[in-house]
Motif scaffolding. Structure first.
Motif, PDB file in Angstrom:
ATOM      1  N   ALA A 259       0.836  -1.195   0.000  1.00 52.76           N
ATOM      2  CA  ALA A 259       0.000   0.000   0.000  1.00 52.76           C
ATOM      3  C   ALA A 259       0.870   1.243   0.000  1.00 52.76           C
ATOM      4  N   THR A 260       0.341   2.303  -0.601  1.00 52.98           N
ATOM      5  CA  THR A 260       0.995   3.608  -0.525  1.00 52.98           C
ATOM      6  C   THR A 260      -0.077   4.681  -0.663  1.00 52.98           C
ATOM      7  N   GLY A 261       0.332   5.950  -0.560  1.00 56.94           N
ATOM      8  CA  GLY A 261      -0.585   7.062  -0.728  1.00 56.94           C
ATOM      9  C   GLY A 261      -0.310   7.781  -2.031  1.00 56.94           C
ATOM     10  N   ILE A 262      -1.153   8.744  -2.348  1.00 52.76           N
ATOM     11  CA  ILE A 262      -0.980   9.511  -3.577  1.00 52.76           C
ATOM     12  C   ILE A 262       0.005  10.650  -3.382  1.00 52.76           C
ATOM     13  N   GLY A 263      -0.123  11.382  -2.279  1.00 54.22           N
ATOM     14  CA  GLY A 263       0.824  12.475  -2.054  1.00 54.22           C
ATOM     15  C   GLY A 263       0.354  13.481  -1.039  1.00 54.22           C
ATOM     16  N   SER A 264      -0.805  14.118  -1.301  1.00 59.92           N
ATOM     17  CA  SER A 264      -1.249  15.200  -0.418  1.00 59.92           C
ATOM     18  C   SER A 264      -1.883  14.646   0.850  1.00 59.92           C
ATOM     19  N   MET A 265      -1.711  15.437   1.929  1.00 53.78           N
ATOM     20  CA  MET A 265      -2.277  15.116   3.240  1.00 53.78           C
ATOM     21  C   MET A 265      -2.901  16.379   3.827  1.00 53.78           C
ATOM     22  N   PRO A 266      -3.835  16.234   4.771  1.00 58.17           N
ATOM     23  CA  PRO A 266      -4.427  17.408   5.403  1.00 58.17           C
ATOM     24  C   PRO A 266      -3.493  18.008   6.453  1.00 58.17           C
ATOM     25  N   GLY A 267      -3.768  19.238   6.853  1.00 54.96           N
ATOM     26  CA  GLY A 267      -3.015  19.850   7.934  1.00 54.96           C
ATOM     27  C   GLY A 267      -1.784  20.594   7.458  1.00 54.96           C
ATOM     28  N   GLU A 268      -1.029  21.112   8.444  1.00 52.93           N
ATOM     29  CA  GLU A 268       0.140  21.929   8.144  1.00 52.93           C
ATOM     30  C   GLU A 268       1.406  21.444   8.842  1.00 52.93           C
ATOM     31  N   ASP A 269       1.332  20.337   9.563  1.00 52.93           N
ATOM     32  CA  ASP A 269       2.477  19.832  10.331  1.00 52.93           C
ATOM     33  C   ASP A 269       3.189  18.747   9.524  1.00 52.93           C
ATOM     34  N   ILE A 270       4.288  19.110   8.869  1.00 46.37           N
ATOM     35  CA  ILE A 270       4.987  18.148   8.016  1.00 46.37           C
ATOM     36  C   ILE A 270       5.609  17.026   8.826  1.00 46.37           C
ATOM     37  N   ALA A 271       6.111  17.332  10.025  1.00 43.93           N
ATOM     38  CA  ALA A 271       6.729  16.287  10.835  1.00 43.93           C
ATOM     39  C   ALA A 271       5.711  15.218  11.209  1.00 43.93           C
ATOM     40  N   GLU A 272       4.513  15.641  11.617  1.00 49.01           N
ATOM     41  CA  GLU A 272       3.475  14.687  11.986  1.00 49.01           C
ATOM     42  C   GLU A 272       3.025  13.884  10.759  1.00 49.01           C
ATOM     43  N   SER A 273       2.889  14.535   9.614  1.00 47.84           N
ATOM     44  CA  SER A 273       2.465  13.826   8.401  1.00 47.84           C
ATOM     45  C   SER A 273       3.480  12.770   8.000  1.00 47.84           C
ATOM     46  N   ILE A 274       4.762  13.100   8.104  1.00 50.26           N
ATOM     47  CA  ILE A 274       5.795  12.119   7.765  1.00 50.26           C
ATOM     48  C   ILE A 274       5.748  10.943   8.734  1.00 50.26           C
ATOM     49  N   ARG A 275       5.529  11.227  10.021  1.00 52.70           N
ATOM     50  CA  ARG A 275       5.430  10.140  11.004  1.00 52.70           C
ATOM     51  C   ARG A 275       4.254   9.215  10.678  1.00 52.70           C
ATOM     52  N   VAL A 276       3.122   9.805  10.298  1.00 47.62           N
ATOM     53  CA  VAL A 276       1.956   8.996   9.950  1.00 47.62           C
ATOM     54  C   VAL A 276       2.254   8.113   8.742  1.00 47.62           C
ATOM     55  N   VAL A 277       2.836   8.700   7.719  1.00 51.43           N
ATOM     56  CA  VAL A 277       3.124   7.943   6.491  1.00 51.43           C
ATOM     57  C   VAL A 277       4.127   6.819   6.755  1.00 51.43           C
ATOM     58  N   LEU A 278       5.183   7.116   7.488  1.00 53.07           N
ATOM     59  CA  LEU A 278       6.180   6.087   7.796  1.00 53.07           C
ATOM     60  C   LEU A 278       5.582   4.971   8.647  1.00 53.07           C
ATOM     61  N   GLY A 279       4.670   5.337   9.551  1.00 51.62           N
ATOM     62  CA  GLY A 279       4.078   4.333  10.421  1.00 51.62           C
ATOM     63  C   GLY A 279       3.037   3.470   9.751  1.00 51.62           C
ATOM     64  N   GLU A 280       2.222   4.069   8.886  1.00 50.44           N
ATOM     65  CA  GLU A 280       1.115   3.332   8.282  1.00 50.44           C
ATOM     66  C   GLU A 280       1.467   2.671   6.955  1.00 50.44           C
ATOM     67  N   LEU A 281       2.503   3.169   6.278  1.00 53.42           N
ATOM     68  CA  LEU A 281       2.861   2.632   4.958  1.00 53.42           C
ATOM     69  C   LEU A 281       4.329   2.224   4.915  1.00 53.42           C
ATOM     70  N   PRO A 282       4.712   1.248   5.722  1.00 56.06           N
ATOM     71  CA  PRO A 282       6.134   0.904   5.832  1.00 56.06           C
ATOM     72  C   PRO A 282       6.749   0.335   4.558  1.00 56.06           C
ATOM     73  N   GLU A 283       5.928  -0.204   3.657  1.00 55.20           N
ATOM     74  CA  GLU A 283       6.472  -0.816   2.441  1.00 55.20           C
ATOM     75  C   GLU A 283       6.800   0.218   1.361  1.00 55.20           C
ATOM     76  N   LEU A 284       6.018   1.302   1.314  1.00 48.39           N
ATOM     77  CA  LEU A 284       6.275   2.347   0.321  1.00 48.39           C
ATOM     78  C   LEU A 284       5.789   3.704   0.859  1.00 48.39           C
ATOM     79  N   PRO A 285       6.524   4.282   1.821  1.00 47.00           N
ATOM     80  CA  PRO A 285       6.170   5.623   2.308  1.00 47.00           C
ATOM     81  C   PRO A 285       6.537   6.678   1.277  1.00 47.00           C
ATOM     82  N   TYR A 286       6.122   7.921   1.535  1.00 43.35           N
ATOM     83  CA  TYR A 286       6.352   8.992   0.573  1.00 43.35           C
ATOM     84  C   TYR A 286       6.496  10.312   1.305  1.00 43.35           C
ATOM     85  N   LEU A 287       7.020  11.311   0.599  1.00 40.23           N
ATOM     86  CA  LEU A 287       7.130  12.654   1.147  1.00 40.23           C
ATOM     87  C   LEU A 287       5.784  13.349   0.972  1.00 40.23           C
TER      88      LEU A 287
END
Length: 327
Positions: free
Chosen positions: A4-32
């Motif tokens: 699984a992976t995401g498309i790219g955009s995420m809600p909110g303005e906290d990049i550090a939190e968004s990166i933590r979410v992506v790394l935690g939920e999509l360990p096989e293919l995380p993204y910036l």
């Protein structure tokens, strides 16, 4: 196994939190992640212009090239600074990361259909300008790929997703002129392929894997694949019979298909519904998920910028569990 992976955009303005979410939920293919809520410089167009060596600034009507050598506008400099800061945060949070990773960039035709020339109207109206834009984007991506590898040294596979939501409109002659009263002429298929190939070829030349994403109907997936895309990222609900054939051919050729199967806006959908929709599609094509392995990827139908933060996290978690069930 299916991943699984995401498309790219995420809600909110906290990049550090968004990166933590992506790394935690999509360990096989995380993204910036991209966070458009932070302003135009963090939106997909501003993000792409941060990479190119063309002077641009933000006007009331949107982004416009200034035509001033060495005179980058304040908004473009701001977008460049924001991207550099996001990469700093990514570097901090991926010190021990090893594996595949994905970054996204707006494609040449969507940029040409959105960005204005110095004298007004879209770059799409100027043959020379749109080719110059594609070449500048290719050069900028080359530097960006080097930077990402330098910052995240554990990357074993880098995917560069080129977003082209306007490509279908460009080919159909559906892009409005600046006045809103007319439409730009449709672009010939050979030129559409050639300019996309410039960008995808630059990605391939740097050892990265070029994907193209679009959540718009009537995207010409056969043309996209012919231009060099080795991953097709699609909204499954928008596929035509011809599209299904192209995706099946791509999978059988060892390429990647990312299926958008979880809504990008707040909704209620079960893991069972997600898995069933994918299996039904594969059965229609006569394909076995076990044989496809990681070439089959599940994603949201489009970016998650319009979703609530809670739903965005839930959607990514659901994609991960659905991918595991498919495996």
């Amino acid at each position: 196994m299916t991943i699984a992976t995401g498309i790219g955009s995420m809600p909110g303005e906290d990049i550090a939190e968004s990166i933590r979410v992506v790394l935690g939920e999509l360990p096989e293919l995380p993204y910036l992640p991209e966070l458009p809520a932070r302003g135009a410089g963090a939106h997909m167009i501003g993000r792409a212009l941060a990479l190119v060596d063309l002077d641009a600034d933000l006007q009331p009507a949107g982004w416009r090239l200034t035509g001033t050598a060495g005179g980058r506008g304040r908004d473009q400099r701001r977008a460049q600074s924001r991207l550099a800061q996001d990469l700093d945060v990514l570097e901090e949070q991926t010190q021990d990361y090893t594996g595949a990773f994905k970054v996204q960039v707006t494609g040449p035709w969507t940029l040409a259909a959105t960005v204005e020339r110095p004298r007004g109207d879209r770059l799409l109206a100027d043959h020379g300008a749109r080719r110059e834009l594609a070449e500048a984007l290719a050069d900028g991506l080359t530097s960006h790929i080097h930077d990402v590898h330098k910052r995240v040294r554990g990357i074993t596979r880098l995917v560069v997703q080129v977003d082209e939501p306007s490509l279908a409109g460009v080919l159909a002659g559906a892009i409005p002129t600046a006045s809103g009263y007319g439409r730009h002429r449709s672009v010939d298929l050979p030129e559409a392929s050639a300019l996309l190939e410039i960008v995808l070829g630059a990605v391939t030349a740097e050892g990265a894997e070029p994907w193209v994403h679009s959540c718009a109907p009537r995207t010409p997936w056969s043309l996209v694949r012919g231009a060099g895309a080795r991953g097709l990222s699609v909204d499954l609900s928008l596929m035509s019979p011809a599209d299904h054939d192209v995706l099946a051919t791509a999978l059988e050729a060892g390429e990647t298909v990312a299926l958008g199967v979880v809504p990008s806006l707040d909704a209620t959908i079960s893991d069972k519904q997600v898995v069933t929709s994918v299996l039904r599609w594969l059965d229609m094509l006569g394909l076995d998920p076990e044989e496809l392995g990681p070439r089959l990827i599940v994603t949201p139908t489009c970016g998650l910028a319009g979703a609530s933060p809670a739903y965005a996290r839930t959607a990514l978690a659901q994609l991960r569990t659905s991918a595991a069930a498919l495996s």
